[in-house]
Design a protein around this motif. Structure first.
Motif, PDB file in Angstrom:
ATOM      1  N   VAL A  30      -9.632  47.551  35.379  1.00 20.30           N
ATOM      2  CA  VAL A  30      -9.980  48.296  34.161  1.00 20.30           C
ATOM      3  C   VAL A  30      -9.993  49.788  34.473  1.00 20.30           C
ATOM      4  N   LEU A  31     -10.570  50.164  35.595  1.00 19.66           N
ATOM      5  CA  LEU A  31     -10.578  51.564  36.003  1.00 19.66           C
ATOM      6  C   LEU A  31      -9.147  52.077  36.171  1.00 19.66           C
ATOM      7  N   ASN A  35      -7.034  55.004  33.806  1.00 19.33           N
ATOM      8  CA  ASN A  35      -6.381  56.207  34.309  1.00 19.33           C
ATOM      9  C   ASN A  35      -5.002  56.416  33.686  1.00 19.33           C
ATOM     10  N   PHE A  36      -4.459  55.389  33.104  1.00 20.32           N
ATOM     11  CA  PHE A  36      -3.211  55.512  32.351  1.00 20.32           C
ATOM     12  C   PHE A  36      -3.501  55.803  30.888  1.00 20.32           C
ATOM     13  N   LEU A  37      -4.473  55.094  30.341  1.00 23.76           N
ATOM     14  CA  LEU A  37      -4.668  55.077  28.887  1.00 23.76           C
ATOM     15  C   LEU A  37      -5.749  56.038  28.385  1.00 23.76           C
ATOM     16  N   PHE A  38      -6.684  56.388  29.236  1.00 26.35           N
ATOM     17  CA  PHE A  38      -7.815  57.237  28.842  1.00 26.35           C
ATOM     18  C   PHE A  38      -8.536  56.653  27.635  1.00 26.35           C
ATOM     19  N   ASP A  39      -8.651  55.337  27.597  1.00 24.98           N
ATOM     20  CA  ASP A  39      -9.296  54.630  26.491  1.00 24.98           C
ATOM     21  C   ASP A  39      -9.895  53.353  27.081  1.00 24.98           C
ATOM     22  N   GLN A  40     -11.217  53.322  27.189  1.00 25.71           N
ATOM     23  CA  GLN A  40     -11.902  52.210  27.839  1.00 25.71           C
ATOM     24  C   GLN A  40     -11.598  50.871  27.169  1.00 25.71           C
ATOM     25  N   GLN A  41     -11.696  50.827  25.841  1.00 33.24           N
ATOM     26  CA  GLN A  41     -11.471  49.565  25.141  1.00 33.24           C
ATOM     27  C   GLN A  41     -10.034  49.072  25.312  1.00 33.24           C
ATOM     28  N   SER A  43      -8.102  49.772  27.749  1.00 34.36           N
ATOM     29  CA  SER A  43      -7.965  49.393  29.163  1.00 34.36           C
ATOM     30  C   SER A  43      -8.494  47.980  29.404  1.00 34.36           C
ATOM     31  N   GLU A  44      -9.656  47.690  28.827  1.00 38.25           N
ATOM     32  CA  GLU A  44     -10.215  46.342  28.954  1.00 38.25           C
ATOM     33  C   GLU A  44      -9.295  45.312  28.306  1.00 38.25           C
ATOM     34  N   ASP A  45      -8.729  45.648  27.160  1.00 41.89           N
ATOM     35  CA  ASP A  45      -7.808  44.736  26.481  1.00 41.89           C
ATOM     36  C   ASP A  45      -6.575  44.461  27.333  1.00 41.89           C
TER      37      ASP A  45
END
Length: 187
Positions: A30-31, A35-41, A43-45
């Motif tokens: 997820v981390l 770093n690619f998406l700058f979007d936690q949700q 990234s989790e998806d």
């Protein structure tokens, strides 16, 4: 656990092994995705999609390097596909640079050619640093010195090395954010 055994257990739909793999890699993946998406949700998806794909396609998977490298490559590819769907371009591989600087994952996830491109982009930014910061950064990330080795070679404290590297990473990330924002405005 050896990769062949883990892969065989995943192919046999062993929930316990799958859960162990999930628990071992989820947070780091997820981390890495963030770093690619700058979007936690998002990234989790993406990471959840990777694990779903791993479960559903385990019988067809061939892992040549390591499970970790395979999973992180899947995350990277899904992130890039996600960004393409948003019509975000990364012509200069700036997202790769940012992700390399923010986390310290194995560099075996990218090809030698990609490493060369990434290092070139980083060095362009590093050239703008003060001389001492450049020297510390190059010793750490190009010469692969440890903090103590850098401190001894330059006659400074380990804390100074850490502080300078932290500042360097911050400056690079700030530069990359501006460039990525410029890409976003081109949409």
């Amino acid at each position: 656990m050896e990769i062949n055994i883990v892969l065989a257990e995943l192919q046999n739909q062993n929930k316990s092994v799958y859960k162990n793999v999930f628990n071992q890699f989820y947070k780091g993946m997820v981390l890495y995705a963030n770093n690619f998406l700058f979007d936690q949700q998002a990234s989790e998806d993406v990471v959840q999609e990777v694990f779903i794909s791993l479960w559903e396609n385990a019988k067809d998977i061939e892992i040549k390097i390591s499970l970790k490298a395979y999973l992180y490559a899947m995350v990277r590819n899904k992130c890039l596909n996600y960004l393409k769907s948003l019509k975000v371009t990364d012509d200069f591989n700036l997202i790769d640079i940012s992700s390399m600087l923010t986390i310290e994952e194995d560099l075996d996830l990218i090809s030698e050619e990609e490493k060369t491109i990434v290092y070139g982009q980083i060095l362009k930014i590093v050239e703008t640093f003060p001389e001492s910061m450049q020297q510390i950064f190059k010793l750490k990330f190009i010469e692969n010195y440890k903090y103590l080795e850098i401190a001894e070679e330059l006659g400074i404290s380990v804390n100074t090395v850490k502080t300078q590297l932290s500042r360097a990473k911050t400056k690079i990330n700030q530069s990359l954010v501006v460039v990525i924002a410029l890409f976003a405005t081109r949409l």
